[in-house]
Structure formats: structure tokens, C-alpha cells
Design a protein around this motif. Structure first.
Motif, PDB file in Angstrom:
ATOM      1  N   ALA A 129     133.606 125.231  82.003  1.00 16.91           N
ATOM      2  CA  ALA A 129     133.998 124.581  83.056  1.00 16.91           C
ATOM      3  C   ALA A 129     133.878 125.213  84.245  1.00 16.91           C
ATOM      4  CB  ALA A 129     135.500 124.318  83.034  1.00 16.91           C
ATOM      5  N   ALA A 130     133.997 126.609  84.676  1.00 11.71           N
ATOM      6  CA  ALA A 130     133.791 127.039  85.943  1.00 11.71           C
ATOM      7  C   ALA A 130     132.450 127.193  86.127  1.00 11.71           C
ATOM      8  CB  ALA A 130     134.575 128.412  85.819  1.00 11.71           C
ATOM      9  N   ALA A 131     131.683 127.732  85.233  1.00 12.65           N
ATOM     10  CA  ALA A 131     130.094 127.944  85.299  1.00 12.65           C
ATOM     11  C   ALA A 131     129.453 126.490  85.587  1.00 12.65           C
ATOM     12  CB  ALA A 131     129.603 128.376  84.007  1.00 12.65           C
ATOM     13  N   LEU A 132     130.070 125.632  85.154  1.00 15.41           N
ATOM     14  CA  LEU A 132     129.295 124.188  85.112  1.00 15.41           C
ATOM     15  C   LEU A 132     129.652 123.628  86.376  1.00 15.41           C
ATOM     16  CD1 LEU A 132     127.889 121.719  83.899  1.00 15.41           C
ATOM     17  CD2 LEU A 132     130.074 121.006  83.022  1.00 15.41           C
ATOM     18  N   ALA A 133     130.849 123.935  87.124  1.00 11.57           N
ATOM     19  CA  ALA A 133     131.256 123.355  88.436  1.00 11.57           C
ATOM     20  C   ALA A 133     130.586 124.269  89.535  1.00 11.57           C
ATOM     21  CB  ALA A 133     132.938 123.696  88.521  1.00 11.57           C
ATOM     22  N   ALA A 134     130.265 125.486  89.321  1.00 13.10           N
ATOM     23  CA  ALA A 134     129.512 126.239  89.959  1.00 13.10           C
ATOM     24  C   ALA A 134     127.975 126.082  90.272  1.00 13.10           C
ATOM     25  CB  ALA A 134     129.789 128.012  89.809  1.00 13.10           C
ATOM     26  N   GLY A 135     127.697 125.520  89.284  1.00 13.39           N
ATOM     27  CA  GLY A 135     126.180 125.101  89.375  1.00 13.39           C
ATOM     28  C   GLY A 135     125.461 126.221  88.682  1.00 13.39           C
ATOM     29  N   GLU A 136     125.928 127.031  87.816  1.00 10.98           N
ATOM     30  CA  GLU A 136     125.416 127.990  87.065  1.00 10.98           C
ATOM     31  C   GLU A 136     124.598 127.725  85.669  1.00 10.98           C
ATOM     32  OE1 GLU A 136     128.261 131.178  86.334  1.00 10.98           O
ATOM     33  OE2 GLU A 136     129.028 131.493  88.493  1.00 10.98           O
ATOM     34  N   ILE A 137     125.061 126.713  85.180  1.00 11.65           N
ATOM     35  CA  ILE A 137     124.555 126.120  84.023  1.00 11.65           C
ATOM     36  C   ILE A 137     124.647 124.640  83.996  1.00 11.65           C
ATOM     37  CG2 ILE A 137     124.817 128.197  82.407  1.00 11.65           C
ATOM     38  CD1 ILE A 137     127.403 126.746  81.285  1.00 11.65           C
ATOM     39  N   GLY A 138     123.977 123.902  83.291  1.00 10.61           N
ATOM     40  CA  GLY A 138     123.934 122.296  83.298  1.00 10.61           C
ATOM     41  C   GLY A 138     124.607 121.982  82.064  1.00 10.61           C
ATOM     42  N   MET A 139     124.479 120.614  82.138  1.00 12.95           N
ATOM     43  CA  MET A 139     125.219 119.966  81.001  1.00 12.95           C
ATOM     44  C   MET A 139     124.477 120.195  79.583  1.00 12.95           C
ATOM     45  SD  MET A 139     125.099 117.401  78.657  1.00 12.95           S
ATOM     46  CE  MET A 139     123.749 116.173  79.142  1.00 12.95           C
ATOM     47  N   PRO A 140     123.266 120.325  79.430  1.00 13.96           N
ATOM     48  CA  PRO A 140     122.614 120.749  78.184  1.00 13.96           C
ATOM     49  C   PRO A 140     122.988 121.903  77.594  1.00 13.96           C
ATOM     50  CG  PRO A 140     120.866 119.518  79.614  1.00 13.96           C
ATOM     51  CD  PRO A 140     122.047 120.020  80.413  1.00 13.96           C
ATOM     52  N   ALA A 141     123.091 123.029  78.528  1.00 12.60           N
ATOM     53  CA  ALA A 141     123.516 124.479  77.972  1.00 12.60           C
ATOM     54  C   ALA A 141     125.082 124.397  77.847  1.00 12.60           C
ATOM     55  CB  ALA A 141     123.168 125.336  79.347  1.00 12.60           C
ATOM     56  N   SER A 142     125.649 123.725  78.560  1.00 10.82           N
ATOM     57  CA  SER A 142     127.125 123.464  78.430  1.00 10.82           C
ATOM     58  C   SER A 142     127.464 123.100  77.057  1.00 10.82           C
ATOM     59  CB  SER A 142     127.728 122.836  79.477  1.00 10.82           C
ATOM     60  OG  SER A 142     127.492 123.407  80.556  1.00 10.82           O
ATOM     61  N   SER A 143     126.699 121.651  76.685  1.00 14.38           N
ATOM     62  CA  SER A 143     126.926 121.143  75.462  1.00 14.38           C
ATOM     63  C   SER A 143     126.741 122.134  74.272  1.00 14.38           C
ATOM     64  CB  SER A 143     126.209 119.719  75.327  1.00 14.38           C
ATOM     65  OG  SER A 143     126.268 119.185  74.028  1.00 14.38           O
ATOM     66  N   ALA A 144     125.621 122.785  74.102  1.00 10.72           N
ATOM     67  CA  ALA A 144     125.088 123.515  73.214  1.00 10.72           C
ATOM     68  C   ALA A 144     125.887 124.578  72.987  1.00 10.72           C
ATOM     69  CB  ALA A 144     123.793 124.301  73.613  1.00 10.72           C
ATOM     70  N   ILE A 145     126.683 125.369  74.109  1.00 12.59           N
ATOM     71  CA  ILE A 145     127.705 126.363  73.747  1.00 12.59           C
ATOM     72  C   ILE A 145     128.950 125.880  73.174  1.00 12.59           C
ATOM     73  CG2 ILE A 145     129.289 128.074  75.132  1.00 12.59           C
ATOM     74  CD1 ILE A 145     126.564 128.384  77.101  1.00 12.59           C
ATOM     75  N   ILE A 146     129.220 124.632  73.964  1.00 11.54           N
ATOM     76  CA  ILE A 146     130.625 124.189  73.386  1.00 11.54           C
ATOM     77  C   ILE A 146     130.690 123.751  71.998  1.00 11.54           C
ATOM     78  CG2 ILE A 146     132.217 122.095  73.525  1.00 11.54           C
ATOM     79  CD1 ILE A 146     131.503 122.287  76.968  1.00 11.54           C
ATOM     80  N   THR A 147     129.468 123.064  71.333  1.00  9.99           N
ATOM     81  CA  THR A 147     129.391 122.642  70.067  1.00  9.99           C
ATOM     82  C   THR A 147     129.405 123.693  69.079  1.00  9.99           C
ATOM     83  OG1 THR A 147     128.014 120.782  70.877  1.00  9.99           O
ATOM     84  CG2 THR A 147     127.790 121.444  68.447  1.00  9.99           C
ATOM     85  N   MET A 148     128.869 124.955  69.383  1.00  9.82           N
ATOM     86  CA  MET A 148     128.881 126.114  68.399  1.00  9.82           C
ATOM     87  C   MET A 148     130.528 126.482  68.616  1.00  9.82           C
ATOM     88  SD  MET A 148     129.212 129.512  68.064  1.00  9.82           S
ATOM     89  CE  MET A 148     128.630 130.322  69.823  1.00  9.82           C
ATOM     90  N   LEU A 149     130.760 126.878  69.754  1.00  6.01           N
ATOM     91  CA  LEU A 149     132.262 127.313  69.604  1.00  6.01           C
ATOM     92  C   LEU A 149     133.234 126.532  69.105  1.00  6.01           C
ATOM     93  CD1 LEU A 149     132.213 128.732  73.300  1.00  6.01           C
ATOM     94  CD2 LEU A 149     131.790 130.090  71.147  1.00  6.01           C
ATOM     95  N   ASP A 150     133.036 125.068  69.243  1.00  9.22           N
ATOM     96  CA  ASP A 150     133.982 124.276  68.437  1.00  9.22           C
ATOM     97  C   ASP A 150     133.927 124.255  66.964  1.00  9.22           C
ATOM     98  OD1 ASP A 150     134.957 123.451  71.064  1.00  9.22           O
ATOM     99  OD2 ASP A 150     134.272 121.564  71.055  1.00  9.22           O
ATOM    100  N   ARG A 151     132.762 124.397  66.500  1.00 11.02           N
ATOM    101  CA  ARG A 151     132.397 124.644  65.123  1.00 11.02           C
ATOM    102  C   ARG A 151     132.904 125.711  64.553  1.00 11.02           C
ATOM    103  NH1 ARG A 151     127.373 123.093  65.542  1.00 11.02           N
ATOM    104  NH2 ARG A 151     126.467 125.619  65.707  1.00 11.02           N
ATOM    105  N   ILE A 152     133.077 126.865  65.153  1.00 13.61           N
ATOM    106  CA  ILE A 152     133.633 127.958  64.370  1.00 13.61           C
ATOM    107  C   ILE A 152     135.046 128.178  64.944  1.00 13.61           C
ATOM    108  CG2 ILE A 152     131.323 128.886  64.064  1.00 13.61           C
ATOM    109  CD1 ILE A 152     132.247 130.682  66.498  1.00 13.61           C
ATOM    110  N   ALA A 153     135.623 127.419  65.684  1.00 16.36           N
ATOM    111  CA  ALA A 153     136.873 127.713  66.477  1.00 16.36           C
ATOM    112  C   ALA A 153     138.169 128.092  65.243  1.00 16.36           C
ATOM    113  CB  ALA A 153     137.542 126.547  67.093  1.00 16.36           C
TER     114      ALA A 153
END
Length: 490
Positions: A129-153
Motif C-alpha cells: 500500500a505504501a509503495a503503491l501510494a508513493a508511486g514506487e510500483i504500479g498496479m500490475p506489480a502490486s497484484s503479482a506480489i499480493i497474489t503470491m503472498l495471499d496464496r501462501i499466507a
């Protein structure tokens, strides 16, 4: 919001400087821009787009919240004539349903959570959330990271997940989405090694190869799990790579010595029949067309043809090629314990140690276990070309091309201090793996490479020229850029 407005203002200012008034009307005259201004405009648009992604994902999640099933016919999507919030977002923004679903998913994962008390709790993925709000990463990268982390949570503890989230955000900087996807794949294997074996079984069951005819062409459609696919890919890439090198040798036969470019010329690469050196008729493909006119895809098709013809016509051996091998890498501790993961050169998907052991029983596979001391890895000035043992060690340290991550088999060893010009030694700390394209980029565009440390644990840095970065800030290369590198393991 102020940051977003600042980015929009900066982008509009760049666009305003690029706008030209002509007799035919106003136009964006990008063809008139200097190189530096064109790159700056592209970066400004990228920053603004990432900021917009943050706002759009937040809006998408709120649309989804107001469209929940419990709202019935009064839900926001249904009131506006859409069955779901995803279809509303896709139709009104002109994107696909899949992209709209990612917007909603990212928004829900990065927005503050509403508690039963009415108070807001931190986002489920606060670092994204912080990286997305700061413009460090975009939506596609955020989605890829979140999807993997949720899969193994459910199988990884919270502190480890938080550390992985921070690490992946840091590594995402400067990577294309397909490059980041490889890092995420390796991160998942590192974080959840017990999940590899079930996944490998699923992939083995999904392997297939079929033939069919279409428009007079014989079509081949196949998919393979990493273990069975690696030898196929290695064999075909070996033929294509040897072909490119032989053609380069032929072109340079009457020119300057290979010593002057500081690169292992690859003269020790085997031909299809196992012999070394160029083949006189290799300038033409197996179907008689000029090699220089063939695409890489055509060369790969021709390589498959050559392998099949050789196997069908060979009376003396059951091996169609001699020399290329599949390299499987693992640590000694993982080999002894039977746990952990292994990697195959040129394949992003890691495999379990048990699968690596099975591969080691096959011909043409080298199980490289870190810790062996049977080879001399530093030769000083006694040899110009790097040895096979040195190349394996460099492949372990660099993971492939230190510039773009291309598989080790498609790279050459580059002397940082050239053999002839600088009297550079043939030692590990004076060599890096580079593909042909990145090798020319380093020499032609003023990039420098620095190696810090010794052995396979050394770190490779790229130093950009001053016209790209006036401060010449070093950038990580090789494994540290394209493999998962958690902070505690750095």
C-alpha cells in the motif's frame, strides 16, 4: 493526493514543453525531442501512471464494497445496470474484466480495513500500500506480489511474509513485469518449499505434446513440467547457440583477434556432431536458406529438425549431441537433508530437492552442489579462456547474464580487465557472464561493471554512464537483481 497532483503537474509541464504549433495545428512533437527530454517525459508519464493506479485501485475497491451482495438491488453496480462491480469498472474504463478484477483485488488488499467498531485498521498488505501510494510500483506489480503472498499466507508466519513483502517491493524497482514474475516464482519456492512437490505432481500430470495440421503446416503444441522440459530446452538452445557462435567465428576469421574484446569467444562450444570449431556449411540452414535471414524462432525449429534427423540416422550412439548439459543447483545442506529447493539453469520455476535427485540420475545432467573443492577456479595469466569449472561457478554467482538475466548457456564470459589490453587475469573476480547484447551495451554506451567480494558470494554492480545518472549510482546485477534475495540472506 498532493503527491499525485504534483506528478500530474510535472507530467503536464513536460508535455507542454513538447507541444508544437504547426500550420496543420498543435501536435505532440516527440520526434523533435532530445534523447534526455524524451526519456524524462517517459519517466514522468510512468510516475503519474503509477500514482493513478493507486487512486484507481482505491476507487475500485470502494465500488466493490458498495456493490456487495448484501446490498441487493441497491448495490452500486446493479443500480448502474451492471451485474458485478468488476463488469462496471471494465465497461466504464475500457479495460478487460481481468484487469478490472486486479484493480479491485489490489484496492481491497491495500485499503484500510473497516472494523466492526467503525474504526479503520491497517491495510492487509501495508508495505505494498505504501509503495503503491508513493508511486514506487504500479498496479500490475502490486497484484503479482499480493497474489503470491495471499496464496501462501496460511503456511508462512506473519513476520516472514512481511519481510518477503518488503523484499519484493525493493526488488521490483527497475524490473519489467515478466522479470518480476520470475523473482516472485523463486520467492514462493523459498518461502514455501513444502508446496513444491504437490505442484510438481500437478505439472507432471499436465505435460502434453500433440501434432496437428493447419493450413498445410504441421503444428506442434506442447507443455512440459520443469524437470522434463529442461533437457529439451537445453538441447535446442545448445544447437542454436553453437550456430550463432560458429557464424561469429566465421565473420571474424579475417578480422581482429578475439583477445581485443575481452570475451571468451566460445570456441570450445561443441557442434551438433560433437566436434569443436566452425562448420563450413553452417552459414546455411538445414533447408538451404541463409542463416542470417532466419529468426531465432526459425533457428529453434531447425534445431529440433537437426536433433531428430541426427537421432534417426545415427548408428554409433544414442546421444544426438555431445557437450551441452542441464545444470541443477542446490546447496549441500539441502541435498543432505532432502528439504529446500533446487534451480535449473534457464528455468524460472524452482524444483524440490527430491526432483533434483531424480534428475541427477539422468544422463546429461550435472547436479552442482556448492562446496566442492576439486577444481582450480583461478588461473591468473596461465589461461586466456575461462574453464568449464569457472563458468559453472560464475553461473552460480551471476545466475546468467548479469545485465538481463538470460540463461547461462546463452552467455559468454567477459574479462572485466581485458586479457590483451589490460593484462587481466582469468580469475572469477575478473569475469562476468554477459549475453551478446549486454556485452555490446557495456562497451558501446559507457557502462562499467564492478565485482565486490570473492567466489560465488561476490556481488556484481552496474555503474551507469554520467549521461544516464550524473551521480553514477551503482545498480545491482545478476542474481541479486533477478533472484529472490531476502534481506537476512544478503
Amino acid at each position: 493526493m498532493n503527491d499525485l497532483l504534483d506528478d500530474i503537474g510535472e507530467t503536464l509541464a513536460h508535455l507542454g514543453r513538447s507541444w508544437r504549433r504547426t500550420p496543420a495545428g498543435d501536435r505532440l512533437a516527440v520526434d523533435d525531442l532530445a534523447d534526455a527530454e524524451l526519456v524524462a517525459l517517459n519517466e514522468s508519464l510512468g510516475a503519474a501512471r503509477r500514482r493513478f493506479d493507486a487512486v484507481h485501485s482505491r476507487i475500485a475497491s470502494e465500488i466493490a464494497r458498495r456493490s456487495r451482495p448484501e446490498h441487493g438491488a441497491e448495490g452500486l453496480a446493479k443500480k448502474n445496470g451492471y451485474r458485478t462491480p468488476v463488469t462496471l469498472i471494465a465497461a466504464t474504463t475500457g479495460t478487460t474484466v481481468g484487469e478490472a478484477a486486479k484493480l479491485v483485488s489490489v484496492g481491497e488488499a491495500t485499503a484500510p480495513r473497516r472494523m466492526f467498531s467503525g474504526e479503520d485498521a491497517p491495510a492487509r498488505h501495508p508495505f505494498v500500500a505504501a509503495a503503491l501510494a508513493a508511486g514506487e510500483i504500479g498496479m500490475p506489480a502490486s497484484s503479482a506480489i499480493i497474489t503470491m503472498l495471499d496464496r501462501i499466507a496460511m503456511r508462512v508466519d506473519r513476520p516472514t511474509l512481511d519481510d518477503a513483502e518488503r523484499t519484493l517491493i525493493a526488488q521490483a524497482h527497475g524490473l519489467a513485469l515478466d522479470q518480476l514474475a520470475k523473482v516472485i516464482t523463486r520467492a514462493e519456492a523459498y518461502l514455501d518449499p513444502d508446496g513444491l512437490q504437490p505442484h510438481e505432481s500437478e505439472m507432471r500430470q499436465m505435460r502434453s505434446l500433440r501434432f496437428f495440421e493447419r493450413d498445410g503446416m504441421l503444428c506442434i503444441d506442447g507443455k512440459f513440467d520443469p524437470v522434463s522440459g529442461a533437457p529439451i530446452r537445453t538441447a535446442i538452445e545448445a544447437v542454436v547457440t553453437a550456430e550463432f557462435r560458429n557464424e561469429a567465428d566465421q565473420r571474424g576469421a579475417g578480422g581482429a583477434s578475439a583477445d581485443t574484446d575481452g570475451v571468451d569467444s566460445g570456441a570450445d562450444a561443441a557442434n551438433l556432431d560433437g566436434t569443436a570449431g566452425p562448420v563450413s556449411d553452417r552459414a546455411r540452414g538445414p533447408l538451404g536458406d541463409d542463416s542470417r535471414a532466419r529468426t531465432v524462432a526459425q533457428r529453434q525449429a531447425d534445431a529440433l529438425l537437426q536433433l531428430a534427423e541426427h537421432l534417426l540416422g545415427c548408428d554409433s550412439t544414442d546421444k544426438p549431441i555431445d557437450g551441452p548439459t542441464v545444470i541443477v543447483r542446490m546447496t549441500l545442506a539441502d541435498l543432505e537433508s532432502g528439504t529446500g529447493v533446487a534451480t535449473i539453469d534457464g528455468v524460472a520455476q524452482p524444483i524440490s530437492v527430491s526432483a533434483a535427485r531424480r534428475m541427477a540420475a539422468s544422463g546429461g545432467v550435472i547436479p552442482e552442489v556448492l562446496g566442492g573443492e576439486s577444481e582450480i577456479l583461478d588461473w591468473g595469466r596461465r589461461k586466456r579462456l575461462f574453464t568449464r569449472a569457472q563458468k559453472l561457478a560464475l553461473a552460480e554467482r551471476d545466475g546468467g547474464c548479469v545485465g538481463c538475466g538470460l540463461a547461462p548457456g546463452m552467455c559468454k564470459v567477459h574479462h572485466l580487465r581485458w586479457w590483451a589490453r589490460d593484462l587481466g587475469p582469468t580469475d572469477l573476480d575478473n569475469g562476468v557472464l554477459l549475453c551478446e547484447s549486454c556485452h555490446h551495451r557495456v562497451h558501446d554506451n559507457g557502462w562499467e561493471i564492478r565485482v565486490e567480494g570473492t567466489g560465488v558470494a561476490a556481488r556484481v554492480w552496474f555503474i551507469p554512464p554520467a549521461h544516464i545518472d550524473p551521480r553514477r549510482t551503482p545498480r545491482p546485477g545478476g542474481n541479486r537483481r533477478f533472484s529472490y534475495a531476502p534481506a537476512h540472506a544478503a
